[in-house]
Design a protein around this motif. Structure first.
Motif, PDB file in Angstrom:
ATOM      1  N   LEU A  56       0.812  -1.226   0.000  1.00 58.59           N
ATOM      2  CA  LEU A  56       0.000   0.000   0.000  1.00 58.59           C
ATOM      3  C   LEU A  56       0.838   1.266   0.000  1.00 58.59           C
ATOM      4  O   LEU A  56       0.303   2.349   0.228  1.00 58.59           O
ATOM      5  CB  LEU A  56      -0.911   0.024   1.240  1.00 58.59           C
ATOM      6  CG  LEU A  56      -1.976  -1.047   1.357  1.00 58.59           C
ATOM      7  CD1 LEU A  56      -2.767  -0.861   2.646  1.00 58.59           C
ATOM      8  CD2 LEU A  56      -2.909  -1.015   0.169  1.00 58.59           C
ATOM      9  N   SER A  57       2.128   1.165  -0.252  1.00 60.30           N
ATOM     10  CA  SER A  57       2.989   2.346  -0.159  1.00 60.30           C
ATOM     11  C   SER A  57       2.611   3.439  -1.151  1.00 60.30           C
ATOM     12  O   SER A  57       2.912   4.611  -0.924  1.00 60.30           O
ATOM     13  CB  SER A  57       4.460   1.957  -0.334  1.00 60.30           C
ATOM     14  OG  SER A  57       4.676   1.363  -1.600  1.00 60.30           O
ATOM     15  N   LEU A  60      -8.079 -20.476   2.251  1.00 56.65           N
ATOM     16  CA  LEU A  60      -7.432 -21.235   1.176  1.00 56.65           C
ATOM     17  C   LEU A  60      -5.994 -21.631   1.554  1.00 56.65           C
ATOM     18  O   LEU A  60      -5.181 -21.937   0.691  1.00 56.65           O
ATOM     19  CB  LEU A  60      -7.433 -20.417  -0.116  1.00 56.65           C
ATOM     20  CG  LEU A  60      -8.817 -20.128  -0.697  1.00 56.65           C
ATOM     21  CD1 LEU A  60      -8.728 -19.109  -1.828  1.00 56.65           C
ATOM     22  CD2 LEU A  60      -9.485 -21.412  -1.166  1.00 56.65           C
ATOM     23  N   SER A  61      -5.683 -21.606   2.854  1.00 56.00           N
ATOM     24  CA  SER A  61      -4.378 -22.021   3.393  1.00 56.00           C
ATOM     25  C   SER A  61      -3.225 -21.124   2.961  1.00 56.00           C
ATOM     26  O   SER A  61      -2.108 -21.579   2.762  1.00 56.00           O
ATOM     27  CB  SER A  61      -4.071 -23.476   3.016  1.00 56.00           C
ATOM     28  OG  SER A  61      -5.032 -24.328   3.565  1.00 56.00           O
ATOM     29  N   ALA A  62      -3.502 -19.855   2.802  1.00 55.90           N
ATOM     30  CA  ALA A  62      -2.458 -18.878   2.495  1.00 55.90           C
ATOM     31  C   ALA A  62      -2.565 -17.738   3.510  1.00 55.90           C
ATOM     32  O   ALA A  62      -3.547 -17.630   4.228  1.00 55.90           O
ATOM     33  CB  ALA A  62      -2.602 -18.352   1.072  1.00 55.90           C
ATOM     34  N   GLN A  63      -1.544 -16.918   3.569  1.00 63.01           N
ATOM     35  CA  GLN A  63      -1.527 -15.778   4.474  1.00 63.01           C
ATOM     36  C   GLN A  63      -1.463 -14.488   3.674  1.00 63.01           C
ATOM     37  O   GLN A  63      -0.955 -14.472   2.558  1.00 63.01           O
ATOM     38  CB  GLN A  63      -0.299 -15.836   5.382  1.00 63.01           C
ATOM     39  CG  GLN A  63      -0.220 -17.041   6.271  1.00 63.01           C
ATOM     40  CD  GLN A  63       1.066 -17.027   7.064  1.00 63.01           C
ATOM     41  OE1 GLN A  63       1.449 -16.006   7.630  1.00 63.01           O
ATOM     42  NE2 GLN A  63       1.755 -18.146   7.084  1.00 63.01           N
ATOM     43  N   THR A  64      -1.941 -13.405   4.283  1.00 66.77           N
ATOM     44  CA  THR A  64      -1.858 -12.088   3.654  1.00 66.77           C
ATOM     45  C   THR A  64      -1.143 -11.129   4.587  1.00 66.77           C
ATOM     46  O   THR A  64      -1.416 -11.108   5.784  1.00 66.77           O
ATOM     47  CB  THR A  64      -3.264 -11.533   3.344  1.00 66.77           C
ATOM     48  OG1 THR A  64      -3.923 -12.437   2.449  1.00 66.77           O
ATOM     49  CG2 THR A  64      -3.188 -10.161   2.695  1.00 66.77           C
ATOM     50  N   VAL A  65      -0.222 -10.358   4.017  1.00 63.66           N
ATOM     51  CA  VAL A  65       0.491  -9.321   4.760  1.00 63.66           C
ATOM     52  C   VAL A  65       0.332  -8.020   3.988  1.00 63.66           C
ATOM     53  O   VAL A  65       0.547  -7.980   2.776  1.00 63.66           O
ATOM     54  CB  VAL A  65       1.991  -9.641   4.929  1.00 63.66           C
ATOM     55  CG1 VAL A  65       2.709  -8.514   5.653  1.00 63.66           C
ATOM     56  CG2 VAL A  65       2.185 -10.963   5.664  1.00 63.66           C
ATOM     57  N   VAL A  66      -0.064  -6.963   4.685  1.00 58.14           N
ATOM     58  CA  VAL A  66      -0.130  -5.625   4.088  1.00 58.14           C
ATOM     59  C   VAL A  66       1.158  -4.909   4.436  1.00 58.14           C
ATOM     60  O   VAL A  66       1.557  -4.847   5.606  1.00 58.14           O
ATOM     61  CB  VAL A  66      -1.353  -4.841   4.604  1.00 58.14           C
ATOM     62  CG1 VAL A  66      -1.294  -3.391   4.149  1.00 58.14           C
ATOM     63  CG2 VAL A  66      -2.633  -5.489   4.122  1.00 58.14           C
ATOM     64  N   ALA A  67       1.822  -4.366   3.426  1.00 57.57           N
ATOM     65  CA  ALA A  67       3.102  -3.697   3.626  1.00 57.57           C
ATOM     66  C   ALA A  67       3.023  -2.243   3.179  1.00 57.57           C
ATOM     67  O   ALA A  67       2.243  -1.894   2.295  1.00 57.57           O
ATOM     68  CB  ALA A  67       4.193  -4.416   2.832  1.00 57.57           C
ATOM     69  N   GLY A  68       3.842  -1.408   3.796  1.00 59.89           N
ATOM     70  CA  GLY A  68       4.006  -0.027   3.355  1.00 59.89           C
ATOM     71  C   GLY A  68       2.845   0.891   3.652  1.00 59.89           C
ATOM     72  O   GLY A  68       2.686   1.917   2.989  1.00 59.89           O
ATOM     73  N   MET A  69       2.048   0.572   4.656  1.00 59.78           N
ATOM     74  CA  MET A  69       0.893   1.416   4.977  1.00 59.78           C
ATOM     75  C   MET A  69       1.369   2.749   5.552  1.00 59.78           C
ATOM     76  O   MET A  69       2.161   2.788   6.476  1.00 59.78           O
ATOM     77  CB  MET A  69      -0.017   0.702   5.986  1.00 59.78           C
ATOM     78  CG  MET A  69      -1.313   1.439   6.247  1.00 59.78           C
ATOM     79  SD  MET A  69      -2.395   0.625   7.447  1.00 59.78           S
ATOM     80  CE  MET A  69      -2.606  -0.980   6.750  1.00 59.78           C
ATOM     81  N   THR A 106       7.676  -2.662   5.236  1.00 57.92           N
ATOM     82  CA  THR A 106       8.069  -2.682   3.827  1.00 57.92           C
ATOM     83  C   THR A 106       7.773  -4.050   3.229  1.00 57.92           C
ATOM     84  O   THR A 106       7.552  -5.031   3.946  1.00 57.92           O
ATOM     85  CB  THR A 106       9.586  -2.417   3.658  1.00 57.92           C
ATOM     86  OG1 THR A 106      10.303  -3.511   4.242  1.00 57.92           O
ATOM     87  CG2 THR A 106      10.010  -1.097   4.293  1.00 57.92           C
ATOM     88  N   THR A 107       7.825  -4.128   1.915  1.00 62.22           N
ATOM     89  CA  THR A 107       7.655  -5.403   1.234  1.00 62.22           C
ATOM     90  C   THR A 107       8.769  -6.356   1.632  1.00 62.22           C
ATOM     91  O   THR A 107       8.543  -7.549   1.836  1.00 62.22           O
ATOM     92  CB  THR A 107       7.643  -5.196  -0.292  1.00 62.22           C
ATOM     93  OG1 THR A 107       6.571  -4.306  -0.619  1.00 62.22           O
ATOM     94  CG2 THR A 107       7.458  -6.494  -1.034  1.00 62.22           C
ATOM     95  N   GLU A 108       9.956  -5.844   1.761  1.00 64.48           N
ATOM     96  CA  GLU A 108      11.093  -6.660   2.169  1.00 64.48           C
ATOM     97  C   GLU A 108      10.857  -7.270   3.551  1.00 64.48           C
ATOM     98  O   GLU A 108      11.223  -8.418   3.801  1.00 64.48           O
ATOM     99  CB  GLU A 108      12.374  -5.829   2.157  1.00 64.48           C
ATOM    100  CG  GLU A 108      13.617  -6.631   2.446  1.00 64.48           C
ATOM    101  CD  GLU A 108      14.876  -5.798   2.337  1.00 64.48           C
ATOM    102  OE1 GLU A 108      14.801  -4.560   2.463  1.00 64.48           O
ATOM    103  OE2 GLU A 108      15.939  -6.381   2.122  1.00 64.48           O
ATOM    104  N   ASP A 109      10.229  -6.520   4.445  1.00 66.83           N
ATOM    105  CA  ASP A 109       9.911  -7.030   5.778  1.00 66.83           C
ATOM    106  C   ASP A 109       8.750  -8.030   5.744  1.00 66.83           C
ATOM    107  O   ASP A 109       8.626  -8.872   6.631  1.00 66.83           O
ATOM    108  CB  ASP A 109       9.539  -5.883   6.727  1.00 66.83           C
ATOM    109  CG  ASP A 109      10.702  -4.948   7.021  1.00 66.83           C
ATOM    110  OD1 ASP A 109      11.872  -5.379   6.896  1.00 66.83           O
ATOM    111  OD2 ASP A 109      10.442  -3.787   7.369  1.00 66.83           O
ATOM    112  N   ALA A 110       7.881  -7.929   4.743  1.00 70.44           N
ATOM    113  CA  ALA A 110       6.702  -8.801   4.656  1.00 70.44           C
ATOM    114  C   ALA A 110       7.065 -10.223   4.237  1.00 70.44           C
ATOM    115  O   ALA A 110       6.451 -11.181   4.708  1.00 70.44           O
ATOM    116  CB  ALA A 110       5.695  -8.220   3.669  1.00 70.44           C
ATOM    117  N   LEU A 111       8.017 -10.367   3.360  1.00 73.75           N
ATOM    118  CA  LEU A 111       8.343 -11.685   2.821  1.00 73.75           C
ATOM    119  C   LEU A 111       8.760 -12.696   3.885  1.00 73.75           C
ATOM    120  O   LEU A 111       8.271 -13.833   3.863  1.00 73.75           O
ATOM    121  CB  LEU A 111       9.389 -11.559   1.712  1.00 73.75           C
ATOM    122  CG  LEU A 111       8.894 -10.812   0.465  1.00 73.75           C
ATOM    123  CD1 LEU A 111      10.023 -10.604  -0.521  1.00 73.75           C
ATOM    124  CD2 LEU A 111       7.728 -11.535  -0.183  1.00 73.75           C
TER     125      LEU A 111
END
Length: 140
Positions: free
Chosen positions: A58-59, A82-91, A114-119
């Protein structure tokens, strides 16, 4: 080596597949119809592929409304089912404040600076290069 491919979504929302991770980059305001289509497309891609995580960057978003907040919450709930996770980055702080003022708690949605922190939150070993003109942050 991780393969990367881009999925063409209506409304020009860039979505990059990095192995088992979808990276969704939102830029500016989204029309409700585009957000709805993106939600459906993410759900179909996660259910049809070996996707284990979704990062929503969301940056590039200045403001959000209640509909966009609901879309984020729905994507997180859907991917979790669906056995996946979601992370919002850059808010941005203004976006976080707006979500709080709207009373949207977004249960089950993880966040990262950041996206780098989300991975790593998704257990991904995909490496993201730092942005130009921005130094790497050292971890203790």
């Amino acid at each position: 080596m991780t393969s990367a491919s881009t999925f063409p979504y209506e409304g020009h929302v860039p979505v990059l597949r990095l192995g088992g991770i979808l990276l969704v980059t939102l830029q500016g305001d989204l029309y409700d119809s585009t957000a709805e289509q993106l939600r459906q497309d993410i759900g179909e891609t996660v259910s049809d592929s070996a996707i284990t995580g979704v990062v929503i960057d969301l940056s590039g978003v200045e403001i959000v409304d209640s509909f966009m907040g609901r879309v984020l919450s729905d994507v997180a709930a859907m991917t979790r089912l669906l056995s996946a996770q979601t992370v919002v980055a850059g808010m941005r702080p203004a976006v976080a404040i707006t979500l709080v003022e709207l009373g949207l708690t977004l249960p089950g949605l993880r966040t990262a600076l950041t996206t780098e922190d989300a991975l790593p939150l998704l257990g991904s070993e995909v490496s993201v290069l730092p942005r130009a003109g921005r130094g790497r942050r050292e971890r203790p």
